[in-house]
Design a protein around this motif. Sequence first.
Motif, PDB file in Angstrom:
ATOM      1  N   HIS A  28       0.755  -1.385  -0.183  1.00 53.73           N
ATOM      2  CA  HIS A  28      -0.490  -0.197  -0.007  1.00 53.73           C
ATOM      3  C   HIS A  28       0.613   1.528   0.117  1.00 53.73           C
ATOM      4  CE1 HIS A  28      -3.036  -3.104   1.271  1.00 53.73           C
ATOM      5  NE2 HIS A  28      -3.623  -1.933   0.563  1.00 53.73           N
ATOM      6  N   SER A  29       2.071   1.490  -0.312  1.00 52.36           N
ATOM      7  CA  SER A  29       3.257   2.510  -0.082  1.00 52.36           C
ATOM      8  C   SER A  29       2.604   3.517  -1.128  1.00 52.36           C
ATOM      9  CB  SER A  29       4.387   1.746  -0.592  1.00 52.36           C
ATOM     10  OG  SER A  29       5.001   1.118   0.312  1.00 52.36           O
ATOM     11  N   THR A  30       2.830   4.785  -0.903  1.00 51.67           N
ATOM     12  CA  THR A  30       3.100   5.618  -2.766  1.00 51.67           C
ATOM     13  C   THR A  30       4.213   5.379  -2.850  1.00 51.67           C
ATOM     14  OG1 THR A  30       2.552   7.557  -1.837  1.00 51.67           O
ATOM     15  CG2 THR A  30       0.981   6.222  -2.192  1.00 51.67           C
ATOM     16  N   HIS A 112       1.668  11.191  -1.982  1.00 54.55           N
ATOM     17  CA  HIS A 112      -0.522  11.221  -2.304  1.00 54.55           C
ATOM     18  C   HIS A 112      -0.608  10.248  -0.851  1.00 54.55           C
ATOM     19  CE1 HIS A 112      -0.847  13.551  -5.963  1.00 54.55           C
ATOM     20  NE2 HIS A 112       0.532  12.458  -6.231  1.00 54.55           N
ATOM     21  N   SER A 113      -1.935  10.313  -0.687  1.00 52.02           N
ATOM     22  CA  SER A 113      -2.678   9.339   0.206  1.00 52.02           C
ATOM     23  C   SER A 113      -2.767   8.025   0.456  1.00 52.02           C
ATOM     24  CB  SER A 113      -3.886  10.118   1.069  1.00 52.02           C
ATOM     25  OG  SER A 113      -4.527  10.257  -0.285  1.00 52.02           O
ATOM     26  N   ALA A 114      -3.141   7.520  -0.680  1.00 51.21           N
ATOM     27  CA  ALA A 114      -3.356   6.046  -0.900  1.00 51.21           C
ATOM     28  C   ALA A 114      -3.520   5.455  -2.140  1.00 51.21           C
ATOM     29  CB  ALA A 114      -4.271   5.727   0.173  1.00 51.21           C
ATOM     30  N   ALA A 115      -3.663   4.841  -2.575  1.00 51.24           N
ATOM     31  CA  ALA A 115      -3.956   4.408  -4.092  1.00 51.24           C
ATOM     32  C   ALA A 115      -4.972   3.847  -3.840  1.00 51.24           C
ATOM     33  CB  ALA A 115      -2.429   3.144  -4.654  1.00 51.24           C
ATOM     34  N   ILE A 120      -4.011  -1.104  -6.885  1.00 56.01           N
ATOM     35  CA  ILE A 120      -3.483  -1.822  -6.242  1.00 56.01           C
ATOM     36  C   ILE A 120      -3.858  -3.492  -6.734  1.00 56.01           C
ATOM     37  CG2 ILE A 120      -3.927  -3.301  -3.750  1.00 56.01           C
ATOM     38  CD1 ILE A 120      -3.891  -0.389  -2.591  1.00 56.01           C
ATOM     39  N   LYS A 121      -4.793  -3.393  -7.116  1.00 59.01           N
ATOM     40  CA  LYS A 121      -5.045  -4.449  -7.731  1.00 59.01           C
ATOM     41  C   LYS A 121      -4.577  -5.044  -9.036  1.00 59.01           C
ATOM     42  CE  LYS A 121      -9.513  -4.754  -9.681  1.00 59.01           C
ATOM     43  NZ  LYS A 121     -11.445  -5.160  -8.991  1.00 59.01           N
ATOM     44  N   LEU A 122      -4.073  -4.437  -9.405  1.00 62.58           N
ATOM     45  CA  LEU A 122      -2.989  -4.674 -10.493  1.00 62.58           C
ATOM     46  C   LEU A 122      -1.827  -5.067 -10.347  1.00 62.58           C
ATOM     47  CD1 LEU A 122      -4.479  -1.646 -13.408  1.00 62.58           C
ATOM     48  CD2 LEU A 122      -4.890  -3.772 -13.058  1.00 62.58           C
ATOM     49  N   GLY A 123      -1.616  -4.665  -9.061  1.00 68.44           N
ATOM     50  CA  GLY A 123       0.099  -5.294  -8.397  1.00 68.44           C
ATOM     51  C   GLY A 123       1.073  -3.476  -8.500  1.00 68.44           C
ATOM     52  N   SER A 124      -0.080  -2.201  -9.124  1.00 67.78           N
ATOM     53  CA  SER A 124       1.202  -1.535  -9.333  1.00 67.78           C
ATOM     54  C   SER A 124       1.127  -0.322  -8.190  1.00 67.78           C
ATOM     55  CB  SER A 124       0.139  -0.727 -10.016  1.00 67.78           C
ATOM     56  OG  SER A 124      -0.246  -1.869 -11.298  1.00 67.78           O
ATOM     57  N   PHE A 125       2.194   0.803  -8.071  1.00 66.58           N
ATOM     58  CA  PHE A 125       1.623   1.516  -6.998  1.00 66.58           C
ATOM     59  C   PHE A 125       1.822   3.202  -7.361  1.00 66.58           C
ATOM     60  CE2 PHE A 125       4.469  -1.353  -5.854  1.00 66.58           C
ATOM     61  CZ  PHE A 125       4.412  -2.152  -4.218  1.00 66.58           C
ATOM     62  N   LEU A 126       1.303   3.284  -7.089  1.00 66.06           N
ATOM     63  CA  LEU A 126       1.040   4.980  -7.114  1.00 66.06           C
ATOM     64  C   LEU A 126       1.854   5.673  -7.437  1.00 66.06           C
ATOM     65  CD1 LEU A 126      -1.765   5.835  -8.398  1.00 66.06           C
ATOM     66  CD2 LEU A 126      -1.792   7.289  -6.739  1.00 66.06           C
ATOM     67  N   ALA A 127       2.863   6.231  -8.078  1.00 65.16           N
ATOM     68  CA  ALA A 127       3.709   7.251  -8.810  1.00 65.16           C
ATOM     69  C   ALA A 127       3.699   8.505  -8.892  1.00 65.16           C
ATOM     70  CB  ALA A 127       4.805   6.583  -9.596  1.00 65.16           C
ATOM     71  N   GLU A 128       4.795   9.476  -7.817  1.00 64.16           N
ATOM     72  CA  GLU A 128       4.682  10.488  -8.860  1.00 64.16           C
ATOM     73  C   GLU A 128       6.443  11.072  -9.237  1.00 64.16           C
ATOM     74  OE1 GLU A 128       3.699  13.938  -9.583  1.00 64.16           O
ATOM     75  OE2 GLU A 128       2.123  14.336  -7.547  1.00 64.16           O
TER      76      GLU A 128
ATOM     77  N   ALA B 192      -0.013   5.315 -17.777  1.00 62.97           N
ATOM     78  CA  ALA B 192       0.915   4.420 -17.718  1.00 62.97           C
ATOM     79  C   ALA B 192       1.883   5.077 -16.654  1.00 62.97           C
ATOM     80  CB  ALA B 192       1.568   3.446 -18.495  1.00 62.97           C
ATOM     81  N   SER B 193       2.852   6.574 -16.907  1.00 64.44           N
ATOM     82  CA  SER B 193       3.615   6.593 -15.852  1.00 64.44           C
ATOM     83  C   SER B 193       3.057   6.718 -14.552  1.00 64.44           C
ATOM     84  CB  SER B 193       4.617   7.796 -16.182  1.00 64.44           C
ATOM     85  OG  SER B 193       5.149   7.026 -18.026  1.00 64.44           O
ATOM     86  N   LEU B 194       1.914   7.098 -13.860  1.00 66.06           N
ATOM     87  CA  LEU B 194       1.390   7.446 -13.403  1.00 66.06           C
ATOM     88  C   LEU B 194       1.059   6.304 -12.108  1.00 66.06           C
ATOM     89  CD1 LEU B 194      -2.221   9.397 -14.294  1.00 66.06           C
ATOM     90  CD2 LEU B 194       0.165  10.694 -13.405  1.00 66.06           C
ATOM     91  N   VAL B 195       1.601   5.123 -12.511  1.00 65.31           N
ATOM     92  CA  VAL B 195       2.015   4.064 -11.278  1.00 65.31           C
ATOM     93  C   VAL B 195       3.612   3.339 -11.729  1.00 65.31           C
ATOM     94  CG1 VAL B 195      -0.656   3.494 -11.126  1.00 65.31           C
ATOM     95  CG2 VAL B 195       0.272   2.301 -12.857  1.00 65.31           C
ATOM     96  N   VAL B 196       3.384   2.492 -11.102  1.00 61.95           N
ATOM     97  CA  VAL B 196       4.765   1.856 -11.140  1.00 61.95           C
ATOM     98  C   VAL B 196       5.156   0.516 -10.935  1.00 61.95           C
ATOM     99  CG1 VAL B 196       6.067   2.294  -9.600  1.00 61.95           C
ATOM    100  CG2 VAL B 196       7.716   2.034 -11.445  1.00 61.95           C
ATOM    101  N   HIS B 197       5.707  -1.057 -11.646  1.00 58.11           N
ATOM    102  CA  HIS B 197       5.469  -1.878 -11.240  1.00 58.11           C
ATOM    103  C   HIS B 197       3.777  -2.754 -11.154  1.00 58.11           C
ATOM    104  CE1 HIS B 197       9.643  -2.239 -10.237  1.00 58.11           C
ATOM    105  NE2 HIS B 197       9.036  -0.955  -8.213  1.00 58.11           N
ATOM    106  N   GLY B 198       3.284  -3.907 -11.490  1.00 61.66           N
ATOM    107  CA  GLY B 198       2.496  -4.791 -11.949  1.00 61.66           C
ATOM    108  C   GLY B 198       1.718  -4.559 -13.322  1.00 61.66           C
ATOM    109  N   ARG B 199       1.414  -4.535 -13.336  1.00 63.87           N
ATOM    110  CA  ARG B 199       0.215  -4.281 -15.060  1.00 63.87           C
ATOM    111  C   ARG B 199       0.002  -2.785 -15.077  1.00 63.87           C
ATOM    112  NH1 ARG B 199      -3.018  -8.572 -12.278  1.00 63.87           N
ATOM    113  NH2 ARG B 199      -4.711  -7.559 -13.253  1.00 63.87           N
TER     114      ARG B 199
END
Lengths: 265, 217
Positions: A28-30, A112-115, A120-128, B192-199
């Motif tokens: 749950h990290s951002t 950001h406060s939370a993805a 999260i379901k995609l296994g991804s992390f929100l990135a700034e 896609a660059s708003l997220v990293v890793h996963g799908r």
Amino acid sequence: MIGEKIARFGRAVWTWRQPLTLTPGDLHSTISDLFVWRSSEVWQTFFELIDIPSLFEDGQGSGQVTLMFFDRSGNHIREEKLHLPANCRKTLNISSLVGRTHGESGTFAIFHSAAPPSVIKLGSFLAERGYVSYCYRNAPLRSYVHGNLDVISRGRDGGLQLLGGTSFLSREFSLQYEFHPGIAYELVVLNPTPLKQRFTFKFISVLSGKVRSIQAMILNPGVIQWVPVAIEESGSVRLIIESRLVMARPLVFRIQNLKLDVFHG
Amino acid sequence: MWVTKNLGLLAPGACKTITASDVADIVPEDALPLLSLTRTRPVETSDVLPRMDSAQTSVPAWRATLGLSSPETQTSYQGELDAFPPQGSLLTFGPFVQFGEGVRNYLILLNIENSATSRRAVLEIYDAAEGYFRERFAFKNNACTAISLDNLGFNSGDLPMFLSQGMAAIPLYFSSSGDGAHLSLEHTHPPASLVVHGRRWEAQKLLKTRWFAKVSI
């Protein structure tokens, strides 16, 4: 067949277990880049803040972001929490937020406060990795550069983790740029990894191909180093940065006739 | 038709800066010049974009420092351009509009496709907050299209959203002070660059589906 295997092994030496960005321990990290701030009589730094979770889902999150500021040695100096309206732009004056008592440069991260659940379901992390702009000598226009690396994560417990990946072997990053005489350049390089790293800057004559000068430095995790570049009249140079970083991309400030150009490698 | 001209040989480790004036004699006025390195000489004319034979890296993509200049200054960004699939689309959020006396702002859309056949698509510009439609423009494939962002009614707190369901493009933002003494150029990230890793590419699809549906209501 054998040739193919040799080629695959050759690639694996540079790719196997050497990701550009490590995966945070907390799902749950951002994540944020570590953006460079400058604050002085002549420099002002701005950031274009957008509530990223609300781009994914209506009513997602509180629109709250946490800004964390660090000095150039990587020490945490200040934290600020902001609320954002959905799908709007907020231009932050970073220099005002950081003040003038922590030196003239450092880094900042935006969490950001939370993805949203869909991310999260995609296994991804929100990135700034958003957009910083710099204003030099009260110019009527700011110069923009985007974030280019996912450097630091913040878990639900507030714990920070540096995510820069390293290579087994030393690598060369060739900056695709020609430095010309008579122009002032300032490069800044960051150690985005959790370990101490050695960087070697090799300036090479474009004309002769010979190494003109070498500058080596060892940087602690999260630390930035400024490298001023002034080229003699004898011709332009290019730069190779040698390190164990997967990508040692510097930020380049170019000043000519008191006009600014900023871009990343 | 794609036309290739040889600009010379570059030794390993060598560096060369190429300006618009260096190629002015060989680039027709309405053509988009593209620079590439290749180890073998491509065919001179082709209906499809010639594939370059180069030792490409994937991270980072092989790219160059590109820029625009005025008599007093220049502005740069790191860019590369791969051919987009013809069924591609565009969604991006561009918070780069600057304000002030004489300041001019442009969106520059850069597209190439494998086919040299010319076609057009529509770019729609919205205010992301309420999905308010602002303007519609046509843009071309295999071209660089500049669109002024100055008279669309955007204020400093508005988030412009650019979308096209008919064509993909790299969205660049160029700003200039009235006298051209100060310039800024940068691109926005793809969704896609708003997220990293996963799908990540599914995240991009998710965003496009959501926003395309939102504006079509």
